[in-house]
Scaffold this motif. Structure first.
Motif, PDB file in Angstrom:
ATOM      1  N   THR A   1     121.355  34.975 -41.675  1.00 16.64           N
ATOM      2  CA  THR A   1     120.104  34.235 -41.434  1.00 16.64           C
ATOM      3  C   THR A   1     119.497  33.777 -42.752  1.00 16.64           C
ATOM      4  O   THR A   1     119.041  32.627 -42.877  1.00 16.64           O
ATOM      5  CB  THR A   1     119.097  35.120 -40.678  1.00 16.64           C
ATOM      6  OG1 THR A   1     119.653  35.492 -39.403  1.00 16.64           O
ATOM      7  CG2 THR A   1     117.780  34.385 -40.457  1.00 16.64           C
ATOM      8  N   ILE A   2     119.514  34.667 -43.741  1.00 22.18           N
ATOM      9  CA  ILE A   2     118.984  34.306 -45.060  1.00 22.18           C
ATOM     10  C   ILE A   2     119.791  33.163 -45.673  1.00 22.18           C
ATOM     11  O   ILE A   2     119.230  32.224 -46.238  1.00 22.18           O
ATOM     12  CB  ILE A   2     118.987  35.526 -45.998  1.00 22.18           C
ATOM     13  CG1 ILE A   2     117.981  36.573 -45.518  1.00 22.18           C
ATOM     14  CG2 ILE A   2     118.668  35.110 -47.433  1.00 22.18           C
ATOM     15  CD1 ILE A   2     117.994  37.858 -46.309  1.00 22.18           C
ATOM     16  N   ILE A   3     121.120  33.242 -45.537  1.00 22.73           N
ATOM     17  CA  ILE A   3     121.983  32.183 -46.075  1.00 22.73           C
ATOM     18  C   ILE A   3     121.645  30.846 -45.422  1.00 22.73           C
ATOM     19  O   ILE A   3     121.545  29.813 -46.101  1.00 22.73           O
ATOM     20  CB  ILE A   3     123.465  32.539 -45.869  1.00 22.73           C
ATOM     21  CG1 ILE A   3     123.862  33.721 -46.769  1.00 22.73           C
ATOM     22  CG2 ILE A   3     124.359  31.335 -46.166  1.00 22.73           C
ATOM     23  CD1 ILE A   3     125.257  34.264 -46.497  1.00 22.73           C
ATOM     24  N   SER A   4     121.455  30.871 -44.097  1.00 19.81           N
ATOM     25  CA  SER A   4     121.108  29.645 -43.379  1.00 19.81           C
ATOM     26  C   SER A   4     119.761  29.092 -43.851  1.00 19.81           C
ATOM     27  O   SER A   4     119.613  27.886 -44.072  1.00 19.81           O
ATOM     28  CB  SER A   4     121.061  29.919 -41.872  1.00 19.81           C
ATOM     29  OG  SER A   4     120.654  28.767 -41.161  1.00 19.81           O
ATOM     30  N   MET A   5     118.804  29.981 -44.042  1.00 19.90           N
ATOM     31  CA  MET A   5     117.476  29.561 -44.499  1.00 19.90           C
ATOM     32  C   MET A   5     117.535  29.016 -45.919  1.00 19.90           C
ATOM     33  O   MET A   5     116.855  28.037 -46.258  1.00 19.90           O
ATOM     34  CB  MET A   5     116.502  30.737 -44.409  1.00 19.90           C
ATOM     35  CG  MET A   5     116.205  31.171 -42.983  1.00 19.90           C
ATOM     36  SD  MET A   5     115.177  32.676 -42.902  1.00 19.90           S
ATOM     37  CE  MET A   5     113.640  32.048 -43.573  1.00 19.90           C
ATOM     38  N   LEU A   6     118.354  29.643 -46.751  1.00 22.45           N
ATOM     39  CA  LEU A   6     118.506  29.165 -48.126  1.00 22.45           C
ATOM     40  C   LEU A   6     119.150  27.779 -48.147  1.00 22.45           C
ATOM     41  O   LEU A   6     118.747  26.916 -48.939  1.00 22.45           O
ATOM     42  CB  LEU A   6     119.354  30.150 -48.936  1.00 22.45           C
ATOM     43  CG  LEU A   6     118.660  31.436 -49.392  1.00 22.45           C
ATOM     44  CD1 LEU A   6     119.667  32.390 -50.007  1.00 22.45           C
ATOM     45  CD2 LEU A   6     117.555  31.129 -50.400  1.00 22.45           C
ATOM     46  N   THR A   7     120.140  27.588 -47.275  1.00 19.38           N
ATOM     47  CA  THR A   7     120.783  26.275 -47.194  1.00 19.38           C
ATOM     48  C   THR A   7     119.766  25.208 -46.820  1.00 19.38           C
ATOM     49  O   THR A   7     119.714  24.132 -47.432  1.00 19.38           O
ATOM     50  CB  THR A   7     121.922  26.301 -46.158  1.00 19.38           C
ATOM     51  OG1 THR A   7     122.894  27.294 -46.540  1.00 19.38           O
ATOM     52  CG2 THR A   7     122.607  24.944 -46.070  1.00 19.38           C
ATOM     53  N   GLN A   8     118.932  25.510 -45.813  1.00 16.85           N
ATOM     54  CA  GLN A   8     117.906  24.572 -45.383  1.00 16.85           C
ATOM     55  C   GLN A   8     116.881  24.335 -46.482  1.00 16.85           C
ATOM     56  O   GLN A   8     116.451  23.196 -46.722  1.00 16.85           O
ATOM     57  CB  GLN A   8     117.209  25.106 -44.126  1.00 16.85           C
ATOM     58  CG  GLN A   8     116.201  24.140 -43.520  1.00 16.85           C
ATOM     59  CD  GLN A   8     116.848  22.857 -43.051  1.00 16.85           C
ATOM     60  OE1 GLN A   8     117.840  22.888 -42.337  1.00 16.85           O
ATOM     61  NE2 GLN A   8     116.304  21.715 -43.460  1.00 16.85           N
ATOM     62  N   GLN A   9     116.522  25.416 -47.165  1.00 11.87           N
ATOM     63  CA  GLN A   9     115.544  25.306 -48.250  1.00 11.87           C
ATOM     64  C   GLN A   9     116.070  24.416 -49.368  1.00 11.87           C
ATOM     65  O   GLN A   9     115.342  23.556 -49.896  1.00 11.87           O
ATOM     66  CB  GLN A   9     115.223  26.697 -48.800  1.00 11.87           C
ATOM     67  CG  GLN A   9     114.277  26.718 -49.996  1.00 11.87           C
ATOM     68  CD  GLN A   9     112.873  26.302 -49.637  1.00 11.87           C
ATOM     69  OE1 GLN A   9     112.491  26.315 -48.467  1.00 11.87           O
ATOM     70  NE2 GLN A   9     112.092  25.920 -50.639  1.00 11.87           N
ATOM     71  N   MET A  10     117.334  24.600 -49.726  1.00 11.68           N
ATOM     72  CA  MET A  10     117.911  23.786 -50.790  1.00 11.68           C
ATOM     73  C   MET A  10     118.021  22.322 -50.373  1.00 11.68           C
ATOM     74  O   MET A  10     117.792  21.423 -51.190  1.00 11.68           O
ATOM     75  CB  MET A  10     119.287  24.347 -51.181  1.00 11.68           C
ATOM     76  CG  MET A  10     119.196  25.643 -51.986  1.00 11.68           C
ATOM     77  SD  MET A  10     120.797  26.198 -52.626  1.00 11.68           S
ATOM     78  CE  MET A  10     121.636  26.665 -51.114  1.00 11.68           C
TER      79      MET A  10
END
Length: 252
Positions: free
Chosen positions: A168-177
């Motif tokens: 979930t964190i990886i997905s959120m980081l991808t979206q954030q970037m």
């Protein structure tokens, strides 16, 4: 025979003293470890300090540093771990990992990143510092590096119970970037347009200034020309009004 007996009599107390000292040293570490495990950190500190000073057990560095950490004496804990990095027989990757944890607790993320990186360099398969460095870089806003560490951790620990949370964190980081990339593209475009507008305004200002300068120059030239014409007219009028007295010189 008497001399041999005396020697044995003298050596026996020495041997007993060595055993007693060794027993005391062993007792210092084991007692300190026991106090640590029962949560009596302040009481464990002097015993573990004694064990560290005597070089009795390399693990004493870890327990002592953790005692200081539990008491929020972070600087002392880091100092112990740094000493342990130079001591023989210590687990360097574990010391570096613990140093990273203490630095993280202090909020010193650059220092924590450094120590976790040392632990990872010592053993690239050591998963714990990879996860903690990912958390550290997330705190520091280094999202791309944080994401890379999270992905690496899942490769090292595919069965981790924290897997779903990390994904979930990886997905959120991808979206954030992606959002940051879009925001940066918008910012760059706005900056480009602003520079173009500033350039256009400056060019327009320069054109108006040139036109104003030309207008003033022409005005000055027109004024000067009118003054020149007036002077010529005055000279002509003076010539036409000249009086001819028509007398002859008395000398004649």
């Amino acid at each position: 025979m008497v001399r041999v007996g005396l020697r044995r009599f003298v050596l026996l107390p020495l041997a007993m003293a060595v055993c007693l000292v060794a027993g005391a040293q062993s007792s210092a570490f084991s007692s300190g470890e026991e106090l640590f495990r029962t949560g009596k950190f302040a009481e464990a500190v002097p015993l573990l300090e004694q064990a560290v000073a005597s070089g009795e057990n390399p693990k004493a560095y870890v327990y002592l540093a953790l005692c200081y950490q539990q008491q929020k004496e972070y600087e002392k804990g880091l100092a112990v771990l740094e000493r342990g990095m130079d001591a023989p027989g210590t687990n360097k990757k574990l010391l570096a990992f613990d140093a990273g944890n203490i630095a993280f607790a202090m909020g010193n993320y650059s220092e924590a990143d450094k120590w976790y990186s040392i632990a990872i360099a010592a053993d690239s398969s050591y998963a714990a510092p990879v996860l903690n460095r990912a958390n550290t870089r997330l705190k520091a806003g280094r999202y791309a590096e944080s994401k890379a560490d999270y992905v690496n951790y899942l490769d090292l620990e595919p069965e981790t119970p924290q897997g779903n949370a990390i994904k979930t964190i990886i997905s959120m980081l991808t979206q954030q970037m992606e959002n940051e990339e879009k925001a940066e593209a918008i910012r760059v475009e706005q900056e480009r347009k602003q520079k173009e507008e500033e350039k256009r305004v400056a060019a327009e200002r320069a054109r108006l200034e040139q036109e104003e300068a030309a207008r003033r120059k022409k005005l000055l030239e027109d004024v000067a020309s009118s003054l020149q014409d007036a002077a010529s007219e005055n000279m002509s009028a003076g010539a036409e009004g000249t009086v001819d007295y028509g007398y002859e010189s008395e000398l004649e």
